[in-house]
Design a protein around this motif. Structure first.
Motif, PDB file in Angstrom:
ATOM      1  N   VAL A 127     -80.167 -13.408  41.215  1.00 49.40           N
ATOM      2  CA  VAL A 127     -80.198 -11.996  40.754  1.00 49.40           C
ATOM      3  C   VAL A 127     -78.483 -11.677  39.984  1.00 49.40           C
ATOM      4  O   VAL A 127     -78.300 -11.250  39.191  1.00 49.40           O
ATOM      5  CB  VAL A 127     -80.135 -10.968  41.955  1.00 49.40           C
ATOM      6  CG1 VAL A 127     -80.086  -9.254  41.304  1.00 49.40           C
ATOM      7  CG2 VAL A 127     -81.406 -11.035  42.346  1.00 49.40           C
ATOM      8  N   VAL A 128     -77.618 -12.235  41.095  1.00 52.93           N
ATOM      9  CA  VAL A 128     -76.304 -12.121  40.512  1.00 52.93           C
ATOM     10  C   VAL A 128     -76.145 -12.895  39.168  1.00 52.93           C
ATOM     11  O   VAL A 128     -75.372 -12.581  38.165  1.00 52.93           O
ATOM     12  CB  VAL A 128     -75.213 -12.596  41.762  1.00 52.93           C
ATOM     13  CG1 VAL A 128     -73.904 -12.723  41.184  1.00 52.93           C
ATOM     14  CG2 VAL A 128     -75.390 -11.801  42.973  1.00 52.93           C
ATOM     15  N   ALA A 129     -76.454 -14.065  39.367  1.00 48.73           N
ATOM     16  CA  ALA A 129     -76.413 -15.040  37.962  1.00 48.73           C
ATOM     17  C   ALA A 129     -77.219 -14.284  37.002  1.00 48.73           C
ATOM     18  O   ALA A 129     -76.577 -14.282  35.913  1.00 48.73           O
ATOM     19  CB  ALA A 129     -76.835 -16.429  38.348  1.00 48.73           C
ATOM     20  N   ALA A 130     -78.002 -13.845  36.956  1.00 50.83           N
ATOM     21  CA  ALA A 130     -78.881 -13.409  35.989  1.00 50.83           C
ATOM     22  C   ALA A 130     -78.197 -11.976  35.367  1.00 50.83           C
ATOM     23  O   ALA A 130     -78.172 -11.668  34.201  1.00 50.83           O
ATOM     24  CB  ALA A 130     -80.588 -12.753  36.222  1.00 50.83           C
ATOM     25  N   GLN A 131     -77.827 -11.290  36.292  1.00 50.25           N
ATOM     26  CA  GLN A 131     -77.252  -9.949  36.028  1.00 50.25           C
ATOM     27  C   GLN A 131     -75.560 -10.269  35.323  1.00 50.25           C
ATOM     28  O   GLN A 131     -75.422  -9.694  34.094  1.00 50.25           O
ATOM     29  CB  GLN A 131     -76.626  -9.129  37.086  1.00 50.25           C
ATOM     30  CG  GLN A 131     -75.965  -7.680  36.796  1.00 50.25           C
ATOM     31  CD  GLN A 131     -76.993  -6.846  36.215  1.00 50.25           C
ATOM     32  OE1 GLN A 131     -78.046  -6.864  36.217  1.00 50.25           O
ATOM     33  NE2 GLN A 131     -76.274  -5.918  34.995  1.00 50.25           N
ATOM     34  N   ARG A 132     -74.882 -11.174  35.583  1.00 54.51           N
ATOM     35  CA  ARG A 132     -73.810 -11.758  35.081  1.00 54.51           C
ATOM     36  C   ARG A 132     -73.954 -12.373  33.526  1.00 54.51           C
ATOM     37  O   ARG A 132     -73.157 -11.986  32.568  1.00 54.51           O
ATOM     38  CB  ARG A 132     -73.161 -12.466  35.917  1.00 54.51           C
ATOM     39  CG  ARG A 132     -72.509 -12.008  37.214  1.00 54.51           C
ATOM     40  CD  ARG A 132     -71.392 -13.055  37.804  1.00 54.51           C
ATOM     41  NE  ARG A 132     -70.963 -12.476  39.133  1.00 54.51           N
ATOM     42  CZ  ARG A 132     -70.118 -11.524  39.144  1.00 54.51           C
ATOM     43  NH1 ARG A 132     -69.480 -11.286  37.995  1.00 54.51           N
ATOM     44  NH2 ARG A 132     -69.742 -11.091  40.449  1.00 54.51           N
ATOM     45  N   GLY A 133     -75.099 -13.284  33.668  1.00 55.94           N
ATOM     46  CA  GLY A 133     -75.714 -13.749  32.203  1.00 55.94           C
ATOM     47  C   GLY A 133     -76.072 -12.598  31.407  1.00 55.94           C
ATOM     48  O   GLY A 133     -75.885 -12.571  30.099  1.00 55.94           O
ATOM     49  N   LEU A 134     -76.859 -11.557  31.914  1.00 54.90           N
ATOM     50  CA  LEU A 134     -77.417 -10.508  30.913  1.00 54.90           C
ATOM     51  C   LEU A 134     -75.950  -9.873  30.442  1.00 54.90           C
ATOM     52  O   LEU A 134     -75.925  -9.475  29.194  1.00 54.90           O
ATOM     53  CB  LEU A 134     -78.021  -9.605  31.720  1.00 54.90           C
ATOM     54  CG  LEU A 134     -78.610  -8.351  30.960  1.00 54.90           C
ATOM     55  CD1 LEU A 134     -79.207  -8.697  29.874  1.00 54.90           C
ATOM     56  CD2 LEU A 134     -79.417  -7.524  31.871  1.00 54.90           C
ATOM     57  N   TYR A 135     -75.158  -9.332  31.187  1.00 57.72           N
ATOM     58  CA  TYR A 135     -73.957  -8.602  30.779  1.00 57.72           C
ATOM     59  C   TYR A 135     -72.852  -9.257  29.997  1.00 57.72           C
ATOM     60  O   TYR A 135     -72.785  -8.760  28.735  1.00 57.72           O
ATOM     61  CB  TYR A 135     -73.027  -8.357  32.191  1.00 57.72           C
ATOM     62  CG  TYR A 135     -71.970  -7.131  31.862  1.00 57.72           C
ATOM     63  CD1 TYR A 135     -72.181  -5.823  31.936  1.00 57.72           C
ATOM     64  CD2 TYR A 135     -70.710  -7.686  31.446  1.00 57.72           C
ATOM     65  CE1 TYR A 135     -71.284  -4.997  31.550  1.00 57.72           C
ATOM     66  CE2 TYR A 135     -69.575  -6.667  31.370  1.00 57.72           C
ATOM     67  CZ  TYR A 135     -69.822  -5.349  31.271  1.00 57.72           C
ATOM     68  OH  TYR A 135     -68.951  -4.418  30.943  1.00 57.72           O
ATOM     69  N   ALA A 136     -72.701 -10.673  30.009  1.00 61.85           N
ATOM     70  CA  ALA A 136     -72.199 -11.672  28.967  1.00 61.85           C
ATOM     71  C   ALA A 136     -72.769 -11.560  27.751  1.00 61.85           C
ATOM     72  O   ALA A 136     -72.208 -11.723  26.624  1.00 61.85           O
ATOM     73  CB  ALA A 136     -71.997 -12.865  29.791  1.00 61.85           C
ATOM     74  N   ALA A 137     -74.047 -11.901  27.874  1.00 65.96           N
ATOM     75  CA  ALA A 137     -74.682 -11.777  26.468  1.00 65.96           C
ATOM     76  C   ALA A 137     -75.021 -10.632  25.514  1.00 65.96           C
ATOM     77  O   ALA A 137     -74.820 -10.710  24.325  1.00 65.96           O
ATOM     78  CB  ALA A 137     -76.528 -12.158  26.788  1.00 65.96           C
ATOM     79  N   VAL A 138     -74.844  -9.460  26.311  1.00 67.02           N
ATOM     80  CA  VAL A 138     -74.773  -8.288  25.577  1.00 67.02           C
ATOM     81  C   VAL A 138     -73.420  -8.154  24.956  1.00 67.02           C
ATOM     82  O   VAL A 138     -73.082  -7.774  23.831  1.00 67.02           O
ATOM     83  CB  VAL A 138     -75.226  -7.071  26.335  1.00 67.02           C
ATOM     84  CG1 VAL A 138     -75.108  -5.737  25.699  1.00 67.02           C
ATOM     85  CG2 VAL A 138     -76.718  -7.355  26.759  1.00 67.02           C
ATOM     86  N   ARG A 139     -72.375  -8.242  25.896  1.00 67.44           N
ATOM     87  CA  ARG A 139     -71.070  -7.946  25.470  1.00 67.44           C
ATOM     88  C   ARG A 139     -70.599  -8.894  24.352  1.00 67.44           C
ATOM     89  O   ARG A 139     -69.887  -8.607  23.603  1.00 67.44           O
ATOM     90  CB  ARG A 139     -70.059  -7.995  26.629  1.00 67.44           C
ATOM     91  CG  ARG A 139     -70.232  -6.763  27.652  1.00 67.44           C
ATOM     92  CD  ARG A 139     -69.820  -5.419  27.237  1.00 67.44           C
ATOM     93  NE  ARG A 139     -70.282  -4.241  27.783  1.00 67.44           N
ATOM     94  CZ  ARG A 139     -71.331  -3.723  27.544  1.00 67.44           C
ATOM     95  NH1 ARG A 139     -72.038  -3.992  26.521  1.00 67.44           N
ATOM     96  NH2 ARG A 139     -71.751  -2.657  28.533  1.00 67.44           N
ATOM     97  N   ASN A 140     -70.888 -10.014  24.568  1.00 65.09           N
ATOM     98  CA  ASN A 140     -70.515 -10.976  23.552  1.00 65.09           C
ATOM     99  C   ASN A 140     -71.339 -11.202  22.230  1.00 65.09           C
ATOM    100  O   ASN A 140     -71.098 -11.954  21.326  1.00 65.09           O
ATOM    101  CB  ASN A 140     -70.600 -12.581  24.145  1.00 65.09           C
ATOM    102  CG  ASN A 140     -69.694 -12.842  25.271  1.00 65.09           C
ATOM    103  OD1 ASN A 140     -68.655 -12.048  25.328  1.00 65.09           O
ATOM    104  ND2 ASN A 140     -70.022 -13.717  26.071  1.00 65.09           N
ATOM    105  N   ASN A 141     -72.296 -10.289  22.115  1.00 65.24           N
ATOM    106  CA  ASN A 141     -73.105 -10.334  20.945  1.00 65.24           C
ATOM    107  C   ASN A 141     -72.678  -8.948  19.915  1.00 65.24           C
ATOM    108  O   ASN A 141     -72.988  -7.842  20.665  1.00 65.24           O
ATOM    109  CB  ASN A 141     -74.629 -10.128  21.290  1.00 65.24           C
ATOM    110  CG  ASN A 141     -75.591 -10.111  20.242  1.00 65.24           C
ATOM    111  OD1 ASN A 141     -75.460  -9.344  19.079  1.00 65.24           O
ATOM    112  ND2 ASN A 141     -76.528 -11.060  20.018  1.00 65.24           N
ATOM    113  N   PRO A 142     -72.220  -9.288  19.007  1.00 67.53           N
ATOM    114  CA  PRO A 142     -71.479  -8.063  18.116  1.00 67.53           C
ATOM    115  C   PRO A 142     -72.460  -7.150  17.907  1.00 67.53           C
ATOM    116  O   PRO A 142     -71.986  -5.936  17.597  1.00 67.53           O
ATOM    117  CB  PRO A 142     -70.912  -8.827  16.759  1.00 67.53           C
ATOM    118  CG  PRO A 142     -71.811 -10.346  16.841  1.00 67.53           C
ATOM    119  CD  PRO A 142     -71.977 -10.597  18.238  1.00 67.53           C
TER     120      PRO A 142
END
Length: 436
Positions: A153-168
């Protein structure tokens, strides 16, 4: 839109004489804010299998239903794939925007599956109001690459947040925390640590009939249940991404259709009163016919499998008429309410046209779980006293769309009877000085 009219029973308003009791000045909240806090769960990725199949496969029908209840927010799947075109169609027709949840369709996914989902939605940012972390991973299970359980869960949440924030194209979109099935039960909740750095709001699934707490009174339930996720998302705004009642009276969780409507209105007013930003009710439509009442999951909708509205859908349509449209106006009203029992609540709102709306509701228990039947509740009376006479007072019932007849004119003190559902007292102030 006109009201869905029905006879109004048990609501009384009468003008009383005598001196007004000391009043306090209450600041009104936005009536349109209540309407904007309402969302619906949908499943637009369902296949269209024709009559008798999954109702969500018929996008035109879902558009009609969303238009009927006038909801501008919905929740669907982050992993919707090519069916994102259906979300586009709903958005273009109605202006509906979506929370896209990391749902159980990807419970065995990982970084590649998440990256593909983000790539699929990145050109549709105009229809996305939020993306949401793993959906009930303590119930459905989850794997993320090599991680399992809370670590996944932690890994997925961190991955989701990073994917959204890093997508212009998506970087400005809020990210909701995961919603657990039982956030108070320890276990997975205790293993999540602090996720506030990778969330913009905490997310709850608050089904009030939950056996763990054993109560059908939404206010008390919401006060406790929606605070549990703050243990792993401290200091964040709160949203409820699932909550509702199935209209399957034979089930331990179920109620009949009128009780569903009454409870959903209690639920909405309670959540707004407690500062919860949005509720996505579960759900818009019963997904398929279940005449034998053996599939509880097929009964949560506010529309029946044939597309006809249940009382809950009629209530939501009427609520828009009562609370009105337009930009909110700030203002205060000096009044008192006497005679309310401890289980009663009030919420002062103001419409765009300047009319004050006082919501009053008494959360007595409406359903006998063991007997699978509605419990009749007598009305309770309350007296409203205004610091200065108001021009007009009338009472509206969202379940029936009916107004009290006749309204009170030039009133300073009125008595209302609150039945087993919320009522709305519409108050037109006598002069600009009274309703600022």
């Amino acid at each position: 839109m006109t009201y869905r009219l029905a006879a109004l029973a048990g609501i009384l308003i009468c003008v009383a004489s005598g001196n007004a009791s000391p009043a306090f000045s209450a600041e009104a909240q936005s009536a349109s804010g209540v309407l904007d806090s309402i969302g619906m769960n949908t499943h637009l990725g369902a296949a269209d299998t024709g009559p008798g199949g999954n109702s969500y496969g018929n996008t035109e029908r879902i558009i009609r239903e969303l238009s009927y209840v006038r909801v501008k927010h919905a929740r669907d799947s982050l992993f919707i794939g090519p069916d994102v075109s259906k979300l586009d169609l709903v958005h273009q027709r109605l202006g509906v925007r979506f929370d896209l949840a990391y749902d159980y369709y990807a419970k065995d996914g990982g970084a590649p599956k998440l990256e593909a989902a983000i790539s699929n939605i990145q050109d549709h940012a105009d229809l996305i109001e939020a993306v949401e972390g793993p959906n009930e991973p303590d119930w459905f299970g989850i794997r993320y690459d090599r991680a399992k359980g809370a670590a996944a869960v932690v890994a997925a949440q961190r991955g989701l947040y990073a994917a959204v924030r890093n997508n212009p194209k998506l970087s400005g979109i809020p990210v909701y925390c995961p919603a657990l099935s039982y956030p108070a039960s320890g276990g997975m909740a205790d293993g999540l640590g602090n996720l506030a750095s990778v969330c913009n709001a905490s997310s709850s699934h608050a089904y009030v009939e939950n056996i763990t707490l054993g109560t059908f009174l939404p206010y008390e339930y919401l006060e406790r249940w929606t605070k549990f996720p703050l243990a792993f998302a401290p200091g964040l705004p709160r949203v409820i991404t699932e909550g509702g009642w199935p209209t399957n009276p034979a089930d331990v969780q179920g109620v009949d259709e009128p009780t569903q409507a009454k409870n959903l209105l209690f639920y909405e007013l309670d959540a707004f009163s407690q500062g919860i930003r949005r509720i996505y009710f579960y759900e818009l439509s019963d997904d398929q016919p279940d005449p034998a009442n053996t599939k509880t999951e097929s009964h949560f909708g506010v529309f029946r499998p044939d597309g006809s509205p249940k009382p809950a859908a009629i209530m939501l349509a009427n609520l828009h008429e009562i609370l009105g449209e337009g930009s909110p106006q700030p203002g205060s009203l000096a009044y008192t309410v006497d005679g309310l029992p401890e289980t009663a609540h009030q919420l002062l709102l103001r419409r765009g046209d300047g009319t004050f709306v006082l919501a009053l509701w008494n959360e007595a228990k409406l359903w006998d779980r063991s007997g699978h039947r509605a419990l009749p509740q007598p009305g309770t009376s309350a007296t409203l006293t205004f610091e200065a006479p108001v021009r007009r007072v009338e009472v509206m019932d969202a379940l029936n769309g009916a107004a009290m007849t006749p309204p009170a004119e030039a009133a300073r003190k009125v008595t209302v009877t609150i039945p087993d559902r919320a009522i709305f007292v519409l108050i037109k102030a006598a002069a600009p000085g009274q309703g600022r």
